[in-house]
Design a protein around this motif. Sequence first.
Motif, PDB file in Angstrom:
ATOM      1  N   GLU A 104      48.944  62.071  27.450  1.00 25.74           N
ATOM      2  CA  GLU A 104      48.741  60.650  27.714  1.00 25.74           C
ATOM      3  C   GLU A 104      49.907  60.070  28.499  1.00 25.74           C
ATOM      4  O   GLU A 104      51.062  60.274  28.170  1.00 25.74           O
ATOM      5  N   VAL A 105      49.604  59.381  29.575  1.00 25.55           N
ATOM      6  CA  VAL A 105      50.619  58.665  30.337  1.00 25.55           C
ATOM      7  C   VAL A 105      50.304  57.186  30.238  1.00 25.55           C
ATOM      8  O   VAL A 105      49.278  56.720  30.728  1.00 25.55           O
ATOM      9  N   VAL A 106      51.167  56.459  29.588  1.00 21.92           N
ATOM     10  CA  VAL A 106      50.931  55.038  29.387  1.00 21.92           C
ATOM     11  C   VAL A 106      51.541  54.290  30.554  1.00 21.92           C
ATOM     12  O   VAL A 106      52.760  54.240  30.696  1.00 21.92           O
ATOM     13  N   GLU A 107      50.707  53.778  31.410  1.00 17.94           N
ATOM     14  CA  GLU A 107      51.193  53.032  32.553  1.00 17.94           C
ATOM     15  C   GLU A 107      51.583  51.630  32.116  1.00 17.94           C
ATOM     16  O   GLU A 107      50.826  50.926  31.474  1.00 17.94           O
ATOM     17  N   ALA A 133      59.985  59.905  27.574  1.00 19.47           N
ATOM     18  CA  ALA A 133      59.244  60.961  26.893  1.00 19.47           C
ATOM     19  C   ALA A 133      59.340  60.722  25.396  1.00 19.47           C
ATOM     20  O   ALA A 133      60.433  60.660  24.843  1.00 19.47           O
ATOM     21  N   ALA A 134      58.192  60.567  24.735  1.00 24.38           N
ATOM     22  CA  ALA A 134      58.158  60.254  23.308  1.00 24.38           C
ATOM     23  C   ALA A 134      58.282  61.535  22.490  1.00 24.38           C
ATOM     24  O   ALA A 134      57.318  62.019  21.891  1.00 24.38           O
ATOM     25  N   GLY A 190      58.294  50.729  27.144  1.00 24.02           N
ATOM     26  CA  GLY A 190      57.744  51.082  28.443  1.00 24.02           C
ATOM     27  C   GLY A 190      57.012  49.918  29.078  1.00 24.02           C
ATOM     28  O   GLY A 190      57.131  49.671  30.284  1.00 24.02           O
ATOM     29  N   GLU A 191      56.230  49.198  28.272  1.00 19.87           N
ATOM     30  CA  GLU A 191      55.497  48.042  28.785  1.00 19.87           C
ATOM     31  C   GLU A 191      56.450  46.950  29.250  1.00 19.87           C
ATOM     32  O   GLU A 191      56.232  46.310  30.285  1.00 19.87           O
ATOM     33  N   THR A 232      57.961  51.052  32.637  1.00 22.89           N
ATOM     34  CA  THR A 232      58.278  52.476  32.641  1.00 22.89           C
ATOM     35  C   THR A 232      57.128  53.292  32.065  1.00 22.89           C
ATOM     36  O   THR A 232      56.664  53.012  30.957  1.00 22.89           O
ATOM     37  N   PRO A 233      56.645  54.316  32.784  1.00 20.87           N
ATOM     38  CA  PRO A 233      55.596  55.175  32.225  1.00 20.87           C
ATOM     39  C   PRO A 233      56.141  56.004  31.067  1.00 20.87           C
ATOM     40  O   PRO A 233      57.322  56.381  31.054  1.00 20.87           O
TER      41      PRO A 233
END
Length: 419
Positions: A92-95, A250-251, A267-268, A272-273
């Motif tokens: 998963e990449v959270v944009e 990176a989580a 990130g939001e 940051t992705p």
Amino acid sequence: MARSWRNFFRRSKDEPEEQGPTTETEAPPDAEASANGTESPVADPEPVTPEDPSETVAPSVEDEPVEPSQEEAAEPVEPPREEVLEPESEPEVVEALPEPTAVEEAPDAGAAAEEQESAGWFGRLRQGLSRSRESFVGQLNAAVAEFKDAEDEEFWERVEEILVSSDVGVPTTAKLVAELEQEALRRNITSGAELKRLMVEHATKMLEGPVELDISHKPTVILMVGVNGTGKTTTIGKLSRFLPGTTMFAAGDTFRAAAIEQLQQWGERTGTPVIARDRGADAAAVAHDSIQAARREGTDVLLIDTAGRLHTKVNLMAELDKVHRVIGRQMPGAPHEVLMTVDATTGQNGLRQAKMFQEVAGLTGIILTKLDGTAKGGIALAIANEVGVPIKLVSVGEKVEDLHPFDAREFAEALFGDL
């Protein structure tokens, strides 16, 4: 002039110098403002690792996401497990949504703004260290007021007692007092004022080190480590505000319940992705995926979060070693920075933690957090002297601007300045 963000980063020689970043004063979403100002943007875990976590979700040390070497293959292994680096679906990449662009300062106002920011930071640092000063400066004041003769052994014994009680530690105290005594004799110092200046001078020398953050690689890989509740995830979010170029998270803390969500919130906020997998996934696999993504996207700096782990838990420390090795195989020379967050309120226990993490992860820098909530600021001297790893950043609160590059003289003056 105190160290600023502008001269904190070590860039590649062909990379142009960038203007200093702008910051916001808001805490991350759902941040809980504690009474003493410690960092807890999301419900941070208790600083105790759940009982025997290695039997629940901590991945097996032998479950390598890459082909193991001949030596590692000889190690005892658990029953075969499913390969973790070939998931059925893409990670998963959270944009993140970009934040409004800040208004840029006029070029001629840069130097003045930097000087003003430095003065404001020094004030916050002094305020953050107020409890540390109150705990032993009064005692040192009383002792120094009676100082007349550098050959007075009773005076030096009293100074030793005060410093040891302030978490400077026995070995560091012995070294510092011995240097002070020898220098006072050599200079024939007979006044308390001169001795005060000498204390700041020698404390500064002990705290000095190479504090620049190396971001000369592309991508630069920064691995964040430490025990539970020391502010790793929060520090990643804060640090990303000041890093030049593009960043990616990176989580890698796949153990703590809210860790992935907390990093996604940062990130939001920072645009940051975030590379993430489900809770309980292999942390080394997350690191592997994130390096691939950072290369693919042309990211400048990749910051990898890791699970908080007690330095006494052998299995969890071995897992951290595995993450470190996987990163090195995926990208030779990485991680380029291994930063450990140390909660200043833990005193000598924080020193023991740093020594253990240094052995396993090869630390390149220490980040002292929660200095605003402790009377144990003297621990900085012990860490700098006994661990052999420079303090690179300090934090005196939960706001973004409360994180700052470490400056040895500035810290020594803030700690001993009211003598």
